[in-house]
Design a protein around this motif. Structure first.
Motif, PDB file in Angstrom:
ATOM      1  N   ALA A 284     -34.730 -52.519 -47.395  1.00  0.00           N
ATOM      2  CA  ALA A 284     -35.463 -51.780 -46.372  1.00  0.00           C
ATOM      3  C   ALA A 284     -36.759 -52.522 -46.085  1.00  0.00           C
ATOM      4  O   ALA A 284     -37.395 -53.045 -46.986  1.00  0.00           O
ATOM      5  CB  ALA A 284     -35.759 -50.363 -46.832  1.00  0.00           C
ATOM      6  N   SER A 285     -37.117 -52.555 -44.817  1.00  0.00           N
ATOM      7  CA  SER A 285     -38.333 -53.258 -44.413  1.00  0.00           C
ATOM      8  C   SER A 285     -39.522 -52.333 -44.258  1.00  0.00           C
ATOM      9  O   SER A 285     -40.590 -52.764 -43.857  1.00  0.00           O
ATOM     10  CB  SER A 285     -38.081 -54.003 -43.094  1.00  0.00           C
ATOM     11  OG  SER A 285     -37.089 -54.981 -43.297  1.00  0.00           O
TER      12      SER A 285
ATOM     13  N   ASN B 137     -39.825 -49.876 -42.128  1.00  0.00           N
ATOM     14  CA  ASN B 137     -40.045 -49.411 -40.759  1.00  0.00           C
ATOM     15  C   ASN B 137     -38.949 -48.415 -40.386  1.00  0.00           C
ATOM     16  O   ASN B 137     -38.214 -47.944 -41.239  1.00  0.00           O
ATOM     17  CB  ASN B 137     -40.112 -50.593 -39.783  1.00  0.00           C
ATOM     18  CG  ASN B 137     -38.867 -51.457 -39.831  1.00  0.00           C
ATOM     19  OD1 ASN B 137     -37.786 -50.986 -40.167  1.00  0.00           O
ATOM     20  ND2 ASN B 137     -39.008 -52.717 -39.498  1.00  0.00           N
ATOM     21  N   SER B 138     -38.809 -48.124 -39.122  1.00  0.00           N
ATOM     22  CA  SER B 138     -37.878 -47.080 -38.686  1.00  0.00           C
ATOM     23  C   SER B 138     -36.411 -47.486 -38.776  1.00  0.00           C
ATOM     24  O   SER B 138     -35.540 -46.663 -38.520  1.00  0.00           O
ATOM     25  CB  SER B 138     -38.204 -46.666 -37.249  1.00  0.00           C
ATOM     26  OG  SER B 138     -38.039 -47.778 -36.387  1.00  0.00           O
ATOM     27  N   THR B 139     -36.106 -48.716 -39.155  1.00  0.00           N
ATOM     28  CA  THR B 139     -34.706 -49.130 -39.234  1.00  0.00           C
ATOM     29  C   THR B 139     -34.006 -48.568 -40.454  1.00  0.00           C
ATOM     30  O   THR B 139     -32.787 -48.583 -40.534  1.00  0.00           O
ATOM     31  CB  THR B 139     -34.575 -50.664 -39.259  1.00  0.00           C
ATOM     32  OG1 THR B 139     -35.292 -51.176 -40.382  1.00  0.00           O
ATOM     33  CG2 THR B 139     -35.086 -51.284 -37.985  1.00  0.00           C
ATOM     34  N   GLY B 140     -34.745 -48.089 -41.438  1.00  0.00           N
ATOM     35  CA  GLY B 140     -34.144 -47.528 -42.638  1.00  0.00           C
ATOM     36  C   GLY B 140     -33.536 -48.598 -43.523  1.00  0.00           C
ATOM     37  O   GLY B 140     -33.963 -49.751 -43.516  1.00  0.00           O
TER      38      GLY B 140
ATOM     39  N   LEU C 147     -30.981 -51.327 -44.604  1.00  0.00           N
ATOM     40  CA  LEU C 147     -30.098 -52.286 -43.943  1.00  0.00           C
ATOM     41  C   LEU C 147     -29.197 -52.923 -44.986  1.00  0.00           C
ATOM     42  O   LEU C 147     -29.566 -53.051 -46.154  1.00  0.00           O
ATOM     43  CB  LEU C 147     -30.925 -53.374 -43.255  1.00  0.00           C
ATOM     44  CG  LEU C 147     -31.922 -52.899 -42.210  1.00  0.00           C
ATOM     45  CD1 LEU C 147     -32.792 -54.061 -41.741  1.00  0.00           C
ATOM     46  CD2 LEU C 147     -31.198 -52.270 -41.036  1.00  0.00           C
TER      47      LEU C 147
END
Length: 85
Positions: free
Chosen positions: A49-50, A52-55, A57
């Protein structure tokens, strides 16, 4: 991993898996968790997970990647892991 007793830093090998599900891959900027090993393609399946909003990955990292080193967690899990749910 420096503060986790039993976690061991390992060099990645290009010919075989040296870490497995539950172990970590890390570099100076990122940590990922190995969720599976694909011997046929010589890759680790990873989750990361980075922040941010990408959750969360999912991706792959080849065996022997020079971008990461491994952290074998079995020694940590054996003494600090949850034994039952």
């Amino acid at each position: 991993y420096q503060h986790l007793p039993g976690a061991v830093h390992v060099n990645l090998s290009s010919s075989q898996a040296v870490v497995g599900p539950g172990d970590l891959l890390e570099n100076d900027h990122h940590v990922t968790m190995v969720v599976a090993v694909d011997e046929a393609t010589k890759t680790y399946k990873i989750a990361h997970a980075s922040g941010n909003s990408t959750g969360v990955l999912f991706g792959t990292v080849p065996f022997g990647s020079s971008n990461y080193w491994g952290v074998a967690m079995s020694g940590y899990y054996s003494t600090h892991g949850k034994s039952s749910c």
